[in-house]
Design an enzyme around this catalytic site. Sequence first.
Site, PDB file in Angstrom:
ATOM      1  N   TYR A  48     -22.848  25.974 -54.231  1.00  0.00           N
ATOM      2  CA  TYR A  48     -22.578  27.205 -53.485  1.00  0.00           C
ATOM      3  C   TYR A  48     -23.891  27.906 -53.175  1.00  0.00           C
ATOM      4  CZ  TYR A  48     -23.385  30.280 -57.519  1.00  0.00           C
ATOM      5  OH  TYR A  48     -23.953  30.967 -58.564  1.00  0.00           O
ATOM      6  N   CYS A  49     -23.826  28.798 -52.196  1.00  0.00           N
ATOM      7  CA  CYS A  49     -24.967  29.640 -51.844  1.00  0.00           C
ATOM      8  C   CYS A  49     -24.410  31.022 -51.516  1.00  0.00           C
ATOM      9  CB  CYS A  49     -25.773  29.032 -50.695  1.00  0.00           C
ATOM     10  SG  CYS A  49     -24.840  28.778 -49.173  1.00  0.00           S
ATOM     11  N   ARG A  50     -25.017  31.719 -50.601  1.00  0.00           N
ATOM     12  CA  ARG A  50     -24.518  33.043 -50.236  1.00  0.00           C
ATOM     13  C   ARG A  50     -23.297  32.929 -49.341  1.00  0.00           C
ATOM     14  NH1 ARG A  50     -24.722  36.799 -46.330  1.00  0.00           N
ATOM     15  NH2 ARG A  50     -26.010  35.565 -44.962  1.00  0.00           N
TER      16      ARG A  50
END
Length: 124
Positions: free
Chosen positions: A83-85
């Site tokens: 995941y990231c932003r």
Amino acid sequence: MFKRTAIWLMSLLSLSAYSANVSNISQQELLAADLKNLVIVDVRTPEEFKEGHVPNAINVPLSEIVDNPAILSSSKEKSIVLYCRSGYRAGKAAEALHKDGYQNLSHLEGDMQGWLKEGLAVEK
């Protein structure tokens, strides 16, 4: 007009390649998952990670994964949740890892923005 169409088609092809190699995992599925065979990888910058991250996540920035996909080789046999932003960097990380032979890749639905929106706990 032609440039815009070409860019849109390339983006669509990139997205379809990414989604063909990576399954989605919901926030609730992640919360209920057995962490023994799972690695949660936050591909944001160390600064973003320090501001708050999904519990039990490790930070391996996208740039490190792209430069050296083997960085996660000790976790290659486990399921890896990325995941990231908002999803873009996680997709790029998934592409790099898949090219290096990683098979058990998942993407956290909603990424960090979705996690925060749901009011779920974060670690700092």
